[in-house]
Motif scaffolding. Structure first.
Motif, PDB file in Angstrom:
ATOM      1  N   LEU A  17      73.992  33.243  45.704  1.00 61.67           N
ATOM      2  CA  LEU A  17      73.822  32.675  44.374  1.00 61.67           C
ATOM      3  C   LEU A  17      73.754  31.156  44.430  1.00 61.67           C
ATOM      4  CD1 LEU A  17      76.255  34.931  42.277  1.00 61.67           C
ATOM      5  CD2 LEU A  17      73.749  34.966  42.276  1.00 61.67           C
ATOM      6  N   MET A  18      74.556  30.547  45.300  1.00 64.85           N
ATOM      7  CA  MET A  18      74.518  29.095  45.465  1.00 64.85           C
ATOM      8  C   MET A  18      73.159  28.653  45.975  1.00 64.85           C
ATOM      9  SD  MET A  18      75.887  26.080  45.339  1.00 64.85           S
ATOM     10  CE  MET A  18      77.655  26.343  45.157  1.00 64.85           C
ATOM     11  N   CYS A  19      72.633  29.368  46.962  1.00 62.41           N
ATOM     12  CA  CYS A  19      71.313  29.050  47.513  1.00 62.41           C
ATOM     13  C   CYS A  19      70.243  29.161  46.441  1.00 62.41           C
ATOM     14  CB  CYS A  19      71.005  29.975  48.686  1.00 62.41           C
ATOM     15  SG  CYS A  19      69.390  29.675  49.454  1.00 62.41           S
ATOM     16  N   ALA A  20      70.285  30.274  45.676  1.00 59.85           N
ATOM     17  CA  ALA A  20      69.307  30.464  44.607  1.00 59.85           C
ATOM     18  C   ALA A  20      69.437  29.377  43.545  1.00 59.85           C
ATOM     19  CB  ALA A  20      69.486  31.847  43.981  1.00 59.85           C
ATOM     20  N   GLY A  21      70.673  29.010  43.229  1.00 59.37           N
ATOM     21  CA  GLY A  21      70.894  27.964  42.235  1.00 59.37           C
ATOM     22  C   GLY A  21      70.342  26.620  42.677  1.00 59.37           C
ATOM     23  N   VAL A  22      70.536  26.281  43.950  1.00 62.27           N
ATOM     24  CA  VAL A  22      70.006  25.027  44.478  1.00 62.27           C
ATOM     25  C   VAL A  22      68.486  25.012  44.411  1.00 62.27           C
ATOM     26  CG1 VAL A  22      69.749  23.648  46.574  1.00 62.27           C
ATOM     27  CG2 VAL A  22      71.997  24.533  45.938  1.00 62.27           C
ATOM     28  N   VAL A  23      67.867  26.126  44.812  1.00 58.60           N
ATOM     29  CA  VAL A  23      66.399  26.216  44.786  1.00 58.60           C
ATOM     30  C   VAL A  23      65.885  26.064  43.358  1.00 58.60           C
ATOM     31  CG1 VAL A  23      64.424  27.713  45.201  1.00 58.60           C
ATOM     32  CG2 VAL A  23      66.267  27.608  46.874  1.00 58.60           C
ATOM     33  N   VAL A  24      66.483  26.786  42.409  1.00 57.75           N
ATOM     34  CA  VAL A  24      66.033  26.736  41.015  1.00 57.75           C
ATOM     35  C   VAL A  24      66.250  25.337  40.442  1.00 57.75           C
ATOM     36  CG1 VAL A  24      66.509  27.596  38.685  1.00 57.75           C
ATOM     37  CG2 VAL A  24      66.377  29.188  40.606  1.00 57.75           C
ATOM     38  N   PHE A  25      67.390  24.724  40.744  1.00 60.46           N
ATOM     39  CA  PHE A  25      67.707  23.400  40.204  1.00 60.46           C
ATOM     40  C   PHE A  25      66.720  22.361  40.710  1.00 60.46           C
ATOM     41  CE2 PHE A  25      70.237  19.429  40.056  1.00 60.46           C
ATOM     42  CZ  PHE A  25      70.504  19.414  38.692  1.00 60.46           C
ATOM     43  N   ILE A  26      66.443  22.373  42.020  1.00 65.58           N
ATOM     44  CA  ILE A  26      65.501  21.405  42.588  1.00 65.58           C
ATOM     45  C   ILE A  26      64.086  21.671  42.079  1.00 65.58           C
ATOM     46  CG2 ILE A  26      64.400  20.660  44.749  1.00 65.58           C
ATOM     47  CD1 ILE A  26      67.082  20.973  46.114  1.00 65.58           C
ATOM     48  N   ALA A  27      63.713  22.945  41.967  1.00 66.57           N
ATOM     49  CA  ALA A  27      62.385  23.280  41.443  1.00 66.57           C
ATOM     50  C   ALA A  27      62.237  22.804  40.003  1.00 66.57           C
ATOM     51  CB  ALA A  27      62.154  24.781  41.538  1.00 66.57           C
ATOM     52  N   ALA A  28      63.278  23.000  39.184  1.00 66.02           N
ATOM     53  CA  ALA A  28      63.224  22.548  37.787  1.00 66.02           C
ATOM     54  C   ALA A  28      63.131  21.033  37.706  1.00 66.02           C
ATOM     55  CB  ALA A  28      64.468  23.047  37.039  1.00 66.02           C
ATOM     56  N   ALA A  29      63.858  20.351  38.590  1.00 59.19           N
ATOM     57  CA  ALA A  29      63.797  18.883  38.606  1.00 59.19           C
ATOM     58  C   ALA A  29      62.405  18.394  38.971  1.00 59.19           C
ATOM     59  CB  ALA A  29      64.825  18.339  39.598  1.00 59.19           C
ATOM     60  N   ILE A 129      59.879  21.443  47.163  1.00 55.55           N
ATOM     61  CA  ILE A 129      61.055  22.309  47.059  1.00 55.55           C
ATOM     62  C   ILE A 129      61.645  22.553  48.442  1.00 55.55           C
ATOM     63  CG2 ILE A 129      61.832  24.638  46.473  1.00 55.55           C
ATOM     64  CD1 ILE A 129      59.744  24.644  44.230  1.00 55.55           C
ATOM     65  N   MET A 130      60.789  22.841  49.416  1.00 58.04           N
ATOM     66  CA  MET A 130      61.264  23.059  50.785  1.00 58.04           C
ATOM     67  C   MET A 130      61.991  21.827  51.315  1.00 58.04           C
ATOM     68  SD  MET A 130      59.057  23.707  54.297  1.00 58.04           S
ATOM     69  CE  MET A 130      58.442  22.007  54.271  1.00 58.04           C
ATOM     70  N   GLY A 131      61.397  20.647  51.118  1.00 54.78           N
ATOM     71  CA  GLY A 131      62.019  19.424  51.608  1.00 54.78           C
ATOM     72  C   GLY A 131      63.337  19.131  50.919  1.00 54.78           C
ATOM     73  N   GLY A 132      63.394  19.380  49.607  1.00 52.98           N
ATOM     74  CA  GLY A 132      64.639  19.137  48.876  1.00 52.98           C
ATOM     75  C   GLY A 132      65.748  20.084  49.292  1.00 52.98           C
ATOM     76  N   VAL A 133      65.443  21.372  49.394  1.00 49.77           N
ATOM     77  CA  VAL A 133      66.452  22.354  49.797  1.00 49.77           C
ATOM     78  C   VAL A 133      66.904  22.107  51.232  1.00 49.77           C
ATOM     79  CG1 VAL A 133      66.863  24.813  50.208  1.00 49.77           C
ATOM     80  CG2 VAL A 133      65.614  24.092  48.175  1.00 49.77           C
ATOM     81  N   ALA A 134      65.968  21.788  52.128  1.00 45.87           N
ATOM     82  CA  ALA A 134      66.336  21.515  53.524  1.00 45.87           C
ATOM     83  C   ALA A 134      67.217  20.273  53.624  1.00 45.87           C
ATOM     84  CB  ALA A 134      65.078  21.342  54.371  1.00 45.87           C
ATOM     85  N   THR A 135      66.910  19.243  52.837  1.00 51.31           N
ATOM     86  CA  THR A 135      67.747  18.040  52.839  1.00 51.31           C
ATOM     87  C   THR A 135      69.143  18.355  52.329  1.00 51.31           C
ATOM     88  OG1 THR A 135      65.801  16.653  52.466  1.00 51.31           O
ATOM     89  CG2 THR A 135      67.945  15.672  52.003  1.00 51.31           C
ATOM     90  N   TYR A 136      69.223  19.191  51.301  1.00 46.51           N
ATOM     91  CA  TYR A 136      70.529  19.600  50.765  1.00 46.51           C
ATOM     92  C   TYR A 136      71.368  20.258  51.855  1.00 46.51           C
ATOM     93  CZ  TYR A 136      73.957  22.435  48.271  1.00 46.51           C
ATOM     94  OH  TYR A 136      75.129  23.031  47.862  1.00 46.51           O
TER      95      TYR A 136
END
Length: 294
Positions: A17-29, A129-136
């Protein structure tokens, strides 16, 4: 035992859920940063803002050419749409051999310039999205909390250099592989066995090849320097006193680092050679290349 299993399942669910939340949050941003301003400016300016710099006159004609050629069953070697004709496959900026771009072309059915344009937008957003999630997750691996890790991700994907190059396609596709490469490079350094270091080194080389195939030779040089610099700094900051007192053991560690580093660059260059070889030949035929050969 059943309680431990239930606790483990809850922990896995929370991580998912944390992973999904991070992906959705960065995608929305990303949508808010790149799409909402376009809506505010109005529909007449929508396409102008989405396509900046050389997109309309250089990148998009090449993408449209590739989309049409692929669906006609032909791999494009020559671009008749730019500069009264110019090499296409031998030009790294066409990223003709870049797997995500090839997939984009295959999925752009019945191509038109606008469909090619929109497919590029989707591809670049997915890279962001990939770059943001990977950086996170790269920041999390270094012990940062959720908040600071998200700040690091935002600082990366919304930096001035990235925002300015939003539709300079190959800049974004190359840059966004940087945190992915660094994640597996760090895993290679942290592996306790030689086999573990080797396996993660191979994966690092594969992702480096993806960055090379993405089309920006300038950013590829920066990516290579980042890998070498991070490797040197990692070993320096993790140097322990017992290693200093045992020079032979420390020498063995450094030798393994060098071996894995060479392996990474060899794998990256070998997998990207399908693009590097024709680009090298094309560069040798340019006025600058001919001048240097004289």
């Amino acid at each position: 035992e059943s309680g431990a299993t239930a606790s483990s399942n809850r922990s896995r669910l929370m991580r998912a859920l944390m992973c999904a939340g991070v992906v959705v949050f960065i995608a929305a941003a990303i949508v808010c940063m790149f799409d909402v301003p376009n809506r505010i400016h109005g529909p007449n300016d929508y396409a102008d803002i989405l396509g900046m710099l050389d997109h309309w006159f250089y990148y998009l004609p090449g993408a449209y050419l590739m989309d049409r050629s692929v669906h006609d069953g032909v791999f494009p070697l020559w671009n008749p749409l730019v500069f009264c004709g110019s090499p296409f496959a031998a030009n790294p900026n066409s990223f003709a051999f870049y797997p995500p771009n090839m997939l984009r072309s295959l999925l752009t059915f019945d191509p038109t310039p606008m469909r090619s344009h929109l497919s590029i937008v989707v591809m670049l957003w997915l890279h962001l999205i990939m770059g943001g999630v990977a950086t996170y997750y790269f920041a999390r691996q270094h012990g940062l909390g959720v908040g600071p890790s998200l700040i690091a991700a935002f600082a990366f994907i919304f930096s001035a250099g990235v925002m300015r190059r939003t539709m300079a396609n190959f800049f974004i596709t190359t840059i966004m592989w940087t945190p992915v490469v660094l994640i597996f490079l760090r895993r290679s350094f942290m592996a306790e066995t030689f086999r573990g270091r080797l396996n993660n080194g191979v994966l690092t080389g594969v992702f480096l090849a993806m960055g090379l195939l993405a089309g920006s030779t300038q950013i590829s040089m920066c990516l290579s320097m980042t890998i070498a610099g991070y490797g040197a700094l990692y070993r320096l900051f993790h140097l322990r006193w017992d290693q200093v007192r045992r020079p032979l053991r420390f020498l063995g560690t450094v030798t393994t680092d060098a071996f894995v580093g060479v392996l990474i660059f060899l794998i990256g260059a070998m997998l990207a050679w399908v693009m590097l070889a024709p680009a090298w030949e094309l560069a040798g035929l340019s006025d600058r290349g001919l001048l240097e050969n004289e």
